[in-house]
Design an enzyme around this catalytic site. Sequence first.
Site, PDB file in Angstrom:
ATOM      1  N   CYS A  91      -2.999  -6.596   6.204  1.00  0.00           N
ATOM      2  CA  CYS A  91      -2.372  -7.731   5.573  1.00  0.00           C
ATOM      3  C   CYS A  91      -1.598  -8.476   6.585  1.00  0.00           C
ATOM      4  O   CYS A  91      -1.843  -9.767   7.054  1.00  0.00           O
ATOM      5  CB  CYS A  91      -1.556  -7.457   4.401  1.00  0.00           C
ATOM      6  SG  CYS A  91      -2.485  -6.881   2.992  1.00  0.00           S
ATOM      7  N   GLY A 137       1.128  -3.115  11.265  1.00  0.00           N
ATOM      8  CA  GLY A 137      -0.284  -3.435  11.477  1.00  0.00           C
ATOM      9  C   GLY A 137      -1.084  -3.377  10.232  1.00  0.00           C
ATOM     10  O   GLY A 137      -0.105  -4.264   9.057  1.00  0.00           O
ATOM     11  N   ASN A 178       5.236 -12.601   3.698  1.00  0.00           N
ATOM     12  CA  ASN A 178       4.822 -11.380   4.758  1.00  0.00           C
ATOM     13  C   ASN A 178       5.114 -12.128   6.286  1.00  0.00           C
ATOM     14  O   ASN A 178       5.651 -11.365   7.024  1.00  0.00           O
ATOM     15  CB  ASN A 178       3.076 -11.635   4.697  1.00  0.00           C
ATOM     16  CG  ASN A 178       2.696 -10.434   3.855  1.00  0.00           C
ATOM     17  OD1 ASN A 178       3.502 -10.031   3.059  1.00  0.00           O
ATOM     18  ND2 ASN A 178       1.555 -10.514   3.768  1.00  0.00           N
ATOM     19  N   ARG A 237      -6.897   0.013   8.841  1.00  0.00           N
ATOM     20  CA  ARG A 237      -7.062  -1.337   9.520  1.00  0.00           C
ATOM     21  C   ARG A 237      -6.089  -1.796  10.653  1.00  0.00           C
ATOM     22  O   ARG A 237      -4.792  -1.681   9.902  1.00  0.00           O
ATOM     23  CB  ARG A 237      -7.453  -2.082   8.506  1.00  0.00           C
ATOM     24  CG  ARG A 237      -8.591  -2.122   7.744  1.00  0.00           C
ATOM     25  CD  ARG A 237      -8.520  -2.906   6.264  1.00  0.00           C
ATOM     26  NE  ARG A 237      -7.394  -2.437   5.492  1.00  0.00           N
ATOM     27  CZ  ARG A 237      -7.360  -3.276   4.467  1.00  0.00           C
ATOM     28  NH1 ARG A 237      -7.917  -4.567   4.016  1.00  0.00           N
ATOM     29  NH2 ARG A 237      -6.365  -3.067   3.563  1.00  0.00           N
ATOM     30  N   GLU A 296       0.769  -1.298   0.003  1.00  0.00           N
ATOM     31  CA  GLU A 296       0.099  -0.004  -0.135  1.00  0.00           C
ATOM     32  C   GLU A 296       0.895   1.199  -0.101  1.00  0.00           C
ATOM     33  O   GLU A 296       1.885   1.400   0.838  1.00  0.00           O
ATOM     34  CB  GLU A 296      -1.018  -0.121   1.176  1.00  0.00           C
ATOM     35  CG  GLU A 296      -1.838  -0.861   1.297  1.00  0.00           C
ATOM     36  CD  GLU A 296      -3.035  -0.910   2.202  1.00  0.00           C
ATOM     37  OE1 GLU A 296      -3.446   0.343   2.803  1.00  0.00           O
ATOM     38  OE2 GLU A 296      -3.400  -1.884   2.615  1.00  0.00           O
ATOM     39  N   PHE A 354      13.174  -3.392   6.966  1.00  0.00           N
ATOM     40  CA  PHE A 354      12.544  -4.076   7.983  1.00  0.00           C
ATOM     41  C   PHE A 354      13.151  -4.206   9.249  1.00  0.00           C
ATOM     42  O   PHE A 354      12.880  -4.937   9.948  1.00  0.00           O
ATOM     43  CB  PHE A 354      11.587  -5.177   7.349  1.00  0.00           C
ATOM     44  CG  PHE A 354      10.567  -5.054   6.273  1.00  0.00           C
ATOM     45  CD1 PHE A 354       9.339  -5.059   6.705  1.00  0.00           C
ATOM     46  CD2 PHE A 354      10.931  -4.806   4.979  1.00  0.00           C
ATOM     47  CE1 PHE A 354       8.405  -4.849   5.919  1.00  0.00           C
ATOM     48  CE2 PHE A 354       9.857  -4.460   4.068  1.00  0.00           C
ATOM     49  CZ  PHE A 354       8.811  -4.316   4.571  1.00  0.00           C
TER      50      PHE A 354
END
Length: 480
Positions: free
Chosen positions: A292, A289, A240, A362, A184, A281
Amino acid sequence: MSTDDSTNEVSTPLADTAPVPADDRATAPRISVIGSGYLGATHAAAMAELGFEVVAADPDAAKIAAFQAGVVPFYEPGLDELLARHLDSGRLRFTTDTADAVAAADIHFVCVGTPQRATSHAANLDYVEAAVAEVARSLTHDGVIVGKSTVPVGTAERMRELATALAPAGIDVELVWNPEFLREGKAVGDTLHPDRVVVGGASARAEALLRELYAGPISEGAAFVACDLPTAELVKVSANAFLATKISFINAIAEICTAAGADVRTLADAIGYDPRIGRAFLDAGLGFGGGCLPKDIRALMHRSGELGALQAVGLLQQVDEINMGQRQKVIDMTLQAAGGSVLNRRIGVLGAAFKPLTDDVRDSPALNVAAALHLRGAQVGVFDPAAGETGRRMFPTLSFVDGVAAAAQASDVLLVLTEWDDFSDADPAELAQVVHHRTVIDARNCLDRGAWEAAGWTVIGLGVGDAPHLPSSAPVFAVA
């Protein structure tokens, strides 16, 4: 969508592409996209940019009307430009009629959500099943259904059986899986210029069709990985899960750094030079958060348990617990900075989106912290450059303000909870003039600490050796 992103890099989504030549469009495969959320709308617009005729379908009439009018009903950089371009070109249209979209296409992308079930960690596959069933029933000629939604391993085989059973007699349908890897805030660029294209369970014919669709990215160097259905399903959730593990790992190390007086930022830089590790990361802070990573690692945890893969269950459980614990740490740090209680204290919150370059709230760590402080009696003012309206809809009891200075106004403690450039670029000297106390908790370690301290601020970070104990110069409040 896909993997989270801990950096606030400005995306450049529109670059040179290789659209299908006009003379070839009559024979090029036509595309339907079922679902018009972040994934579906971006995929539809990007396929049009690559030269294909696309019809996107979604049952939400208001959303479809907005898209057809050229309005993107959520914040995704570059998508509005792409949408306008291909509404004008005629290669893209939107409809609420799935049967209409399917009849006009040869390849049907399923891009619907797989949220976490309300009663367990399992993924809710109702939307995927409904979409596949509706496409299969609506087929008017042979077609290929391409799943892009993130699903537990084993789902695609069941969807293949469902599609075969529901397709009209005499019509050949094939189902393959082509997981998405979008971030996103960078979804347009990631779709037009992916680093890999994974296709699972495809026949020679279906693989050739997918190679034709992705010919532009492949010509740019994107790897094409052909595999079986279970492998394709596991690639996305494994990616992920690995990224989530890196984030929780550095947050665990940050706890050691805090206790030992070390600086996790320098530590992360140093270990990031190792090509086996990499720097991405490894930013300690409030944690991940969004829609996903949290639900995907929980769904993988649940499915691993069903399959008896208990080592994965234990690992992912720890990753999830560390991540959620970061939110409580920031809440505790705020309580301590305010003298033990935030009752009737003014708390300025910078950030509502779960990460920068999106308005998605979300499972937002920022709003989770803000809401927890509000419940403890704090007067909370929240500002986010893009997510004010979505945040207000989800947390109507919080006060959302316009601008960094408005959030900081008369604050006893200022919190930086999303790493927008608007916050890291803010002038600490100017903000110092409007706050009640110059105490900032940099929960993303994104501020220029030296500049803020020079402006008279007490800066509290995560993993920089000072989080549990405020300097003696910090204000001490009486508990209300």
